[in-house]
Design an enzyme around this catalytic site. Structure first.
Site, PDB file in Angstrom:
ATOM      1  N   CYS A   1       0.825  -1.197   0.000  1.00  0.00           N
ATOM      2  CA  CYS A   1       0.000   0.000   0.000  1.00  0.00           C
ATOM      3  C   CYS A   1       0.859   1.247   0.000  1.00  0.00           C
ATOM      4  CB  CYS A   1      -0.888   0.033   1.237  1.00  0.00           C
ATOM      5  SG  CYS A   1      -1.950  -1.404   1.383  1.00  0.00           S
TER       6      CYS A   1
ATOM      7  N   GLY B 257      -0.356   0.546  -5.116  1.00  0.00           N
ATOM      8  CA  GLY B 257      -1.647  -0.095  -4.896  1.00  0.00           C
ATOM      9  C   GLY B 257      -2.683   0.442  -5.852  1.00  0.00           C
TER      10      GLY B 257
ATOM     11  N   ASN C 122       0.281   0.741   5.847  1.00  0.00           N
ATOM     12  CA  ASN C 122       1.017   0.003   4.835  1.00  0.00           C
ATOM     13  C   ASN C 122       1.817  -1.072   5.528  1.00  0.00           C
ATOM     14  OD1 ASN C 122       2.504  -0.896   2.637  1.00  0.00           O
ATOM     15  ND2 ASN C 122       4.004   0.747   2.797  1.00  0.00           N
ATOM     16  N   GLY C 123       1.596  -2.329   5.155  1.00  0.00           N
ATOM     17  CA  GLY C 123       2.357  -3.403   5.769  1.00  0.00           C
ATOM     18  C   GLY C 123       1.484  -4.605   6.064  1.00  0.00           C
TER      19      GLY C 123
ATOM     20  N   CYS D 282      12.885  -3.316   4.255  1.00  0.00           N
ATOM     21  CA  CYS D 282      12.558  -4.257   3.178  1.00  0.00           C
ATOM     22  C   CYS D 282      13.425  -3.972   1.949  1.00  0.00           C
ATOM     23  CB  CYS D 282      11.087  -4.112   2.815  1.00  0.00           C
ATOM     24  SG  CYS D 282      10.640  -4.990   1.312  1.00  0.00           S
TER      25      CYS D 282
ATOM     26  N   TYR E 188      12.156  -3.621  -6.518  1.00  0.00           N
ATOM     27  CA  TYR E 188      11.012  -3.571  -7.414  1.00  0.00           C
ATOM     28  C   TYR E 188       9.917  -2.592  -6.998  1.00  0.00           C
ATOM     29  CZ  TYR E 188       6.735  -5.058  -9.754  1.00  0.00           C
ATOM     30  OH  TYR E 188       5.577  -5.090 -10.452  1.00  0.00           O
TER      31      TYR E 188
ATOM     32  N   CYS F 174      15.800  -6.420   5.701  1.00  0.00           N
ATOM     33  CA  CYS F 174      15.078  -7.679   5.659  1.00  0.00           C
ATOM     34  C   CYS F 174      15.167  -8.154   4.224  1.00  0.00           C
ATOM     35  CB  CYS F 174      13.613  -7.507   6.066  1.00  0.00           C
ATOM     36  SG  CYS F 174      12.650  -9.009   5.769  1.00  0.00           S
TER      37      CYS F 174
END
Lengths: 465, 465, 465, 465
Positions: free
Chosen positions: C8, C36, C112-113, C246, C252, C441
């Site tokens: 999101c 999104g 978001n998540g 992340c 991407y 991560c």
């Protein structure tokens, strides 16, 4: 796809100066909502040769809200239309008014009725290179008038009307004029009213009342009334006028607070009830009418015979008329939700039940069963019109003899199906007397069509489109 | 935003095996459409703890078409709701049933009435960390029941009901059960029916009739009826039961073919007309009722006095009730399009006009003017209920004394505004007698509220959200 | 129904005085549309404790037109959300922001998540009597914060954050404050900007740019930034902060013109291309990138190796990302319509084709076939990131090892499926170097999840609702 | 209301047996979406002389979902259309294909281009009594063909084409045939493809690619290709053929992966960049193209000069082309949200910025400002086509000299407005060389219109409707 039949309502207004005419047409259409619940449309002429319009599937209230009405420009001429049709043509492209660009800039036409030689006119025009976007009569009428108007709108209308066979009441907006037309038989009603210096045409007087306008007179069979840009009113007549006003308008279609060709629909229905009382003496405890249209006749029966009037059936006011529901499956469910019984008024009683007419018979059968289930000891049915034996080709949805319960049956045979203790219809001569003795088209009862329906292949040939 | 008031209709069905319940709820809601035209919703429990639902603004017919109904899964339990509310809250988030995930998986609640201590319960729950997505009572009721159900649904409902002050008839679907609840005063109606082995609850008996179900009994004031997964029916009662059924349901709200607490609404209305005839002898030529709800009383008046009954007014069947129109501006236009006069029945006559009640008075004034414009020589108005003097806090949209024409006026003063030749109301004791002599809440007439409305700040404090 | 995963984008704006904030949020969301495409929503706080909101399924441009934006009141605080999710939950009730009435009047949250212990928090809250209307994490987060805020909003957020496991960047609007929160791992990006005296939070810097705002800094992992009613900004930190941003955002998800945690996404992607050039020397005639995200790496590869860069593929700009298409069937059709080949640039050539990553492999296979069909002599594929071997539980839609082409396969086995002449991936250490050497991560590549995913049953237990 | 201009895309498919053709047309239209984003429509011939169609405002993806596509019957012939037009005519009545009932039963026409003598043809037909429902050229073309077809469809088309002046590529479905027509100048592109035994026509080859069809050949200027019910293909030619293909298709309108009249659009754009490099040597640090259409020319410039290519601007892929946005106000906001800068690639650099053309100049001015704001030391602008000096009357939205920035200005004067450090355009002879040396209409650059635009009052007379 099946042939298109329509029962519609039309309104036209012309005023000397510009105003928010869309609202007026809206209220007029609202009063005519009973004449068609499938689509609604309004067209307003807002400038020389320019027209703004909006039409959509749905009830007047659903199609037009304040936002939509406020989008209309002010104008000095406007027409509107409500439409009912059989399922096949439930498409917005068939909604009215038909609006297009032609000789006079924009032109708009709204139509009530059914043209029985529409297919041959259409074919002929197609051969000449004309094309059509929809499958409705109204587009053909409009195109024909436009085509014939090389010497002016009025002569175009007159020329076209001599070709059109069948039923049509029209309001036409073109060339800064408003023109109202009623076919040479006067099959469909059309009235003229006045509010201050505004002229209003409508299918029924109830629309004039709702606009607070005064009734001036009926448009005559074969009459073409023009209101021009200076509000001058003039009249022309078609050749071969023979009055055959639709008698079913009185029986069922019109609102009881309307007057058609000078006769109060309410009074006519009351008189039918009185005649039933004179003709059929029944030993009963109570009289009831099927709401809404037969309540008047039931009251007349009660007041004439002295048998007390009761409310036997309660109607859910949120349903349209059974008669006027598109699909058969919906029609059958319709009754279950449409009518309920007032049990205390029925239980243990011998009832006279009065209805205005029986078309397919499904509703009558269910009502009689419902009344018996609620404790009625006897149910004697009286119908305030004769047996519907023949299809109508002029805009009322009774499309073939074998779909009519009375198509090939007499009173007794019909009653075997609907299951009353007795069943009687009002003879045609009484019906005509009640209507005031004019010349009528009663073809659905007597098969005497005012035009040569064989010649036009009515009910046989269906243009496949 | 103004405080929310509701007049609603509810339906609940439980059956032993799965079927297309959405259709049944649809027909039930359709019969209750007169109780609320703003939104409609159906929830079906289709698997252990799972519920599918659909709700939207609009009439039952607009919200649900065959596509939407076919999207519903088969289920063995379902509830439905139609809602009317004042403009401010016309938002789909306020539509019902309220459906959420809680202790029992999915839970659905439909509510008719008005909780007067809703704000304080809400505030208290918010202080404990609860949150709410809408501004409707029903979400508070549902959340409260869920919160209190740590020892089971039934105990949760019972606990919650002792806190809820005001009017509520509920159907609740959770934990594979259908529960029907009526507040301890029995303010709002709720009946139980049976069709084969299916159990049906509904606001009025007319919904049972439309589903072809048999009436079993009224849910009692303060009663909680549970139908569990095995179709076992059990009953619990709240403490402090004191019957005060809403008398206005008989006067106006309910359909005349319904029975409330054992009394036929039709018969009750007929009796009111008889009492009016006994109390007020008027030298007149004809009696007429304002359609639809006052026609029954008018007939009774006519049959008692011998003065002939006529149809003076014709109603456009495509309008909802004036009473029940959201905005004031629409309300005023409403009359113009809603009623027309049957001139022949009026002209030159001295009329007795009967209506069921007068709330704001605008409609009455317009009708009297309309009748005089159509030639009525005299118009004597009789009202089949007392003067509405006090606001209702239990779900009927009469929100403050000064908006009520009778808030601070007597018969004479009211008549000065509406302009009849004479005006008389039915005294309260006659109304109660007509209703069958039960214990009623007649607070709108006499100001005797069954709960301490001062304490709950009714009509003063409005939670601003 | 499957577990809900989301990728999101969020925006939050606070200003000292009221203005038409909805437009600003709209442009911010528009810049984040790539994050999104399923639903979009905006909430504006327009008065003490009052919030107006609008959310709907669709792209930002479809959901909001000028009419909708003009309906928003002016306000001094606003948040917005764009959402992508798997098919199961494509329902407007799951759209964001979540807005409800709670302790602080109206409260709005955008998220978001993915919270991996959402079900257990939800169950626990349900046991305490809480209920939920939707099936999204965001409602649970919002309810939890509201529940925990008995001593104030900030303490409620802090308390809640210690319970929430997983990835979350939040903007919260309540109590006349705007609060921005980033989870203790900093998994999802969140930046802070300034435009005059207005403070803006957004998922990526490109949203700040589109609003013409200056980038101030990244919100730190575990940081809670509050902008109060007087525009005072303060910061609090959660315990146990361990940065694990992340890495797939760089690979991407993010737009190449954004900066995440101080690192330019464009530069990072360029560097990956350079590393590929250093690692894999291929005897080829041309280099091409898969548009849009791999074009940068391809240019770097070309500039490093000297092999000319060509446009081999043309992208239809009206499709969303393949990766981000809901259904498998649409995904397969997607490629056919999404990419076309520029034949002249391909014919007879030995190509190096660079892509950013391979998730399911369907697209790569089709592209390679397309290039060969258009005459490519050889197609050597290079991937600018390692093999995706493990599912993501933190909001990216890669849901199980066996749906990932690299779940159980090495380079060679993958290449057998996609059919290139050779296939090579960028080793993880190079990827991390390119990102700037922070703590990341990279669980989708190396399986090292920053939280104990076994404990929270990720990928195994799915709450059935 | 302003004259209607259109840039559109068309598709036509004919196959030997019936299949779900709507899906194929859908994918074809999707590939042509860049040619028109305002409305989309598909018509399928499903039975002798019968056509089912669906058209609506919106992008292909918004207009058609699986439900809508599944409603289409299987058929053996189908056409489709995407349309862009100026604001005034944004009305579904103007959407295409135009479908009507005519000589051949149902007939459907889809049109790309602009007929400059449409008004006089229309007037003439109106004088003969024809009427029109919309204000689009396509209805006039369709009616004219129908009118002229008394001796058959083909002769009707031929006769009509000798009357129509201007640009038109057509696909026509009537009389069980599919006919493709390109005007005698070949102004608008039209190609023919083959997939198995199916014949496909489309505006650009990219649509053939997306349908996995093979390119057969361009339809020639003045050619009328008929595919009859037996899949026989035949060709007829109009008189007076003079090729003047629109050069702006290469410059901007077409997709770069398409071939027009045998020339690859990509290669042509690359060559323009090479010519710019040869003509204009600039002392700069980096070259950048304005995405998407100028990226190719920028690469050619970089590869020819050796100045490194960088990505300076990032485009939000969810916006349509600036050029193709209806309203001026939206156009201005458009840039802000459409393009962002990649700061690291710009800061401190002397940039060469290449764009394909400048029409109004607003975008260029904003981009140059954006680049300077992001730290560019110099911005030298090169345009890969000449100055747009003249309006287009053949379907491209450049409507009057004074709205064109180059209408009355030279390079220097234009640069004063857009604010670059230098500005240069590609001379016309280079452009023509790059296109491959055919005969072109380059009237927007050189004012040499292939038809006598004065005679047809282009840009002066606007039929007011």
């Amino acid at each position: 796809m099946s042939e298109i039949k329509e029962e519609c309502g039309i309104v036209g207004i012309k005023c000397p100066q510009k105003k928010s005419l869309a609202y007026d047409v809206y209220f007029g259409l609202f009063a005519l909502q009973h004449r068609g619940q499938e689509s609604a449309g309004i067209a307003v002429s807002y400038d020389k040769r320019k027209i703004y319009y909006y039409k959509k599937m749905g009830l007047v209230n659903d199609v037009f809200d304040e936002d939509v009405l406020n989008d209309f420009p002010v104008g000095d001429c406007a027409i509107g239309h409500v439409r009912y049709s059989t399922t096949g043509s439930s498409n917005v492209v068939n909604a009215q008014p038909v609006v297009f660009y032609g000789r006079f800039g924009r032109m708009a036409v709204a139509h009530n009725g059914n043209i029985i030689n529409c297919d041959s006119i259409k074919s002929e025009m197609m051969k000449q290179g004309h094309s059509f976007l929809s499958s409705v009569d109204s587009e053909v009428i409009a195109s024909l008038i436009n085509l014939n108007s090389e010497e002016g709108l009025l002569s175009g209308i007159l020329k076209s009307c001599t070709k059109l066979q069948g039923a049509y009441s029209l309001v036409i907006m073109a060339d800064d004029k408003l023109v109202a037309v009623r076919d040479r038989h006067g099959l469909k009603p059309l009235v003229m009213g006045k509010r201050g210096d505004e002229i209003i045409f409508a299918s029924e007087t109830c629309a004039l009342d709702s606009l607070n306008a005064d009734f001036v007179r009926d448009v005559q069979p074969g009459e073409i009334v023009t209101v021009d840009e200076n509000m001058n009113i003039s009249s022309t007549f078609m050749p071969d006028i023979e009055r055959h006003s639709c008698i079913f308008e009185y029986v069922y279609l019109a609102r009881s607070d309307s007057y058609i060709d000078g006769r109060s629909v309410y009074d006519m229905r009351y008189e039918c009830g009185k005649y039933l009382a004179e003709l059929y003496k029944i030993d009963a405890d109570a009289v009831a009418g099927v709401p809404d249209s037969a309540i008047v006749a039931a009251r007349a029966y009660s007041e004439t015979t002295g048998i007390p009037l009761v409310d036997a059936l309660s109607k859910n006011r949120y349903v349209g008329r059974t008669f006027i529901q598109p699909s058969q499956s919906l029609r059958e469910n319709g009754v279950r939700v449409k009518l309920n019984a007032i049990k205390n008024n029925i239980k243990g009683k011998r009832l006279v039940l009065i209805d205005d007419s029986i078309v397919r018979g499904t509703t009558s059968k269910k009502i009689i069963k419902l009344l018996r289930d609620c404790g009625a000891k006897e149910v004697h049915m009286l119908i305030a019109s004769p047996i519907v034996k023949f299809p109508c080709f002029f805009g009322v949805d009774m499309d073939s003899k074998d779909k009519l319960i009375g198509g090939y049956r007499n009173e007794e045979q019909i009653n075997e199906i609907i299951g009353a203790d007795s069943l009687h219809y009002l003879p045609i001569e009484y019906l005509i007397k009640a209507c005031g003795g004019n010349e009528y088209c009663a073809a659905c009862f007597d098969g005497k069509y005012p035009v040569d329906v064989e010649k036009y292949n009515c009910g046989k040939f269906v243009l496949e489109i």
